[in-house]
Design a protein around this motif. Structure first.
Motif, mmCIF file in Angstrom:
data_model
loop_
_atom_site.group_PDB
_atom_site.id
_atom_site.type_symbol
_atom_site.label_atom_id
_atom_site.label_comp_id
_atom_site.label_asym_id
_atom_site.label_seq_id
_atom_site.Cartn_x
_atom_site.Cartn_y
_atom_site.Cartn_z
ATOM 1 N N ALA A 1 3.892 -16.367 -15.617
ATOM 2 C CA ALA A 1 2.863 -17.320 -16.019
ATOM 3 C C ALA A 1 3.151 -18.720 -15.498
ATOM 4 O O ALA A 1 2.232 -19.503 -15.245
ATOM 5 C CB ALA A 1 2.740 -17.344 -17.539
ATOM 6 N N ALA A 2 4.430 -19.036 -15.305
ATOM 7 C CA ALA A 2 4.811 -20.357 -14.810
ATOM 8 C C ALA A 2 4.586 -20.507 -13.310
ATOM 9 O O ALA A 2 4.644 -21.612 -12.783
ATOM 10 C CB ALA A 2 6.271 -20.648 -15.148
ATOM 11 N N GLY A 3 4.352 -19.384 -12.618
ATOM 12 C CA GLY A 3 4.087 -19.456 -11.191
ATOM 13 C C GLY A 3 5.048 -18.690 -10.320
ATOM 14 O O GLY A 3 4.870 -18.608 -9.096
ATOM 15 N N GLY A 4 6.081 -18.103 -10.917
ATOM 16 C CA GLY A 4 7.020 -17.295 -10.154
ATOM 17 C C GLY A 4 6.682 -15.824 -10.278
ATOM 18 O O GLY A 4 5.537 -15.455 -10.550
ATOM 19 N N ALA A 5 7.686 -14.985 -10.056
ATOM 20 C CA ALA A 5 7.532 -13.545 -10.255
ATOM 21 C C ALA A 5 8.672 -13.083 -11.143
ATOM 22 O O ALA A 5 9.839 -13.132 -10.731
ATOM 23 C CB ALA A 5 7.558 -12.805 -8.921
ATOM 24 N N GLY A 6 8.346 -12.671 -12.361
ATOM 25 C CA GLY A 6 9.371 -12.264 -13.306
ATOM 26 C C GLY A 6 9.594 -10.773 -13.299
ATOM 27 O O GLY A 6 8.637 -9.990 -13.329
ATOM 28 N N ILE A 7 10.844 -10.365 -13.246
ATOM 29 C CA ILE A 7 11.218 -8.949 -13.240
ATOM 30 C C ILE A 7 12.274 -8.732 -14.304
ATOM 31 O O ILE A 7 13.368 -9.299 -14.222
ATOM 32 C CB ILE A 7 11.760 -8.519 -11.858
ATOM 33 N N ALA A 8 11.966 -7.956 -15.317
ATOM 34 C CA ALA A 8 12.877 -7.741 -16.436
ATOM 35 C C ALA A 8 13.661 -6.456 -16.268
ATOM 36 O O ALA A 8 13.078 -5.390 -16.043
ATOM 37 C CB ALA A 8 12.087 -7.704 -17.749
ATOM 38 N N VAL A 9 14.979 -6.554 -16.371
ATOM 39 C CA VAL A 9 15.857 -5.386 -16.279
ATOM 40 C C VAL A 9 16.919 -5.517 -17.364
ATOM 41 O O VAL A 9 17.546 -6.567 -17.471
ATOM 42 C CB VAL A 9 16.540 -5.287 -14.894
ATOM 43 N N PRO A 10 17.134 -4.472 -18.187
ATOM 44 C CA PRO A 10 18.002 -4.624 -19.358
ATOM 45 C C PRO A 10 19.389 -3.989 -19.271
ATOM 46 O O PRO A 10 19.742 -3.150 -20.094
ATOM 47 C CB PRO A 10 17.184 -3.933 -20.445
#
Length: 325
Positions: free
Chosen positions: A81-90
């Motif tokens: 949402a801030a303009g980047g690309a978020g990728i979540a890995v746990p």
């Protein structure tokens, strides 16, 4: 094997491509579920980076911290949402196999890593019960060793396994987030286990600075000041909206800073083409970085908590928190 949780940009953003000083850069923030880790991930995304965010709390399960209301999926969505690309890995960063799987994924998807922020911790629950106010021999050994695992061993595993990807960058940046600087931590941090855990990232950054120099890289340890983390706000029974109410309980909380303050300073450091010359191998603080880069906190102030503690709380200089904002 870690779960595969990915949050991408919206279609319009993806078509336009990220913009900002870190556009095209690949970052990883280890320990980005909440607090300063989450804020740093979001600010790196705001600057245009693709950001892998890791942590142990997902929408499917909570970590030992026991705060299921904040998840890495949420962090990734905020990055996007801030303009980047978020990728979540746990992954659990104490599990070498899980971290190796993370490395393989970043390698497969990008072939390199440009920015590594090592903000792993999660030991707050042990501090009040096992650490503060107790001698080392009064601290349950299992709790002390767990503090070292969370604050030191996890950092070493993460650095060791991700550095081979980082040195493929044309300007590698490794950020170790800790509590205190080399100067402030010349004072004993009340308990042997906590002292070791919070000084280890400083020495890690110092040593890695020597090793990364030949690659044009930068390794730096960064500390927030008196951080208004979710944990600290919960401790005082306040929120970000009314945090000043906690000053009645703890006067020094008047110098407190939001997680975004540290995040803004780290994003500014990451965008600095001369960062290696300025910071490689050093330890610094949000207050010092803010002065160098002209960054302010969300309220427009520029708090320098460590200077306040050195001068006023531990020293004999007259002053108030407002003099250091």
């Amino acid at each position: 094997m870690s779960e595969d949780i990915t949050t991408r940009n919206t279609q319009d953003t993806a078509q336009a491509g990220p913009v900002g000083p870190l556009a095209g850069r690949v970052a990883l923030v280890a320990g980005a579920t909440r607090g300063a880790g989450r804020a740093q991930a979001v600010e790196l995304g705001r600057a245009g980076a693709t950001v892998y965010v890791t942590g142990r709390t997902t929408r499917a399960r909570a970590s030992e911290v026991g705060r299921p209301t904040a998840t890495i999926e949420e962090t990734a969505e905020l990055v996007t949402a801030a303009g980047g690309a978020g990728i979540a890995v746990p992954p659990d960063h104490l599990d070498e196999a899980q971290v190796r799987t993370l490395v393989e994924r970043v390698d497969r998807e990008h072939g390199r890593l440009d920015i590594l922020v090592n903000d792993l911790w999660g030991g707050e629950r042990l501090l009040a019960t096992s650490v503060f106010g107790k001698k080392s021999w009064e601290t349950p050994l299992a709790d002390g060793l767990r503090i070292l695992e969370l604050g030191a061993r996890s950092h070493v595993i993460t650095a060791a396994l991700l550095l081979p990807l980082l040195i493929r960058s044309d300007a590698p940046l490794h950020v170790e987030v800790t509590d205190g600087t080399a100067y402030s931590n010349r004072r004993y941090r009340e308990n042997m286990y906590y002292d070791l855990a919070k000084n280890a990232p400083i020495r890690l950054a110092f040593g890695l600075g020597q090793e990364l120099a030949e690659y044009g890289g930068t390794a730096v340890a960064v500390s927030p000041g008196f951080l208004r983390s979710e944990e600290m706000l919960f401790h005082f029974g306040v929120s970000e909206e009314n945090w000043r109410d906690a000053i009645a309980q703890e006067p020094a909380f008047a110098i407190a800073e939001s997680p975004r303050y540290l995040a803004r300073t780290v994003a500014a450091l990451a965008a600095d083409p001369d960062r290696a010359k300025r910071w490689n191998g050093r330890s610094t603080s949000s207050g010092e970085l803010a002065r160098v880069y002209g960054v302010t906190d969300v309220d427009g102030s520029r708090p320098d908590a460590w200077a306040y503690f050195e001068d006023v709380v531990w020293g004999d200089k007259e002053g108030s928190p407002e003099d250091y904002r």
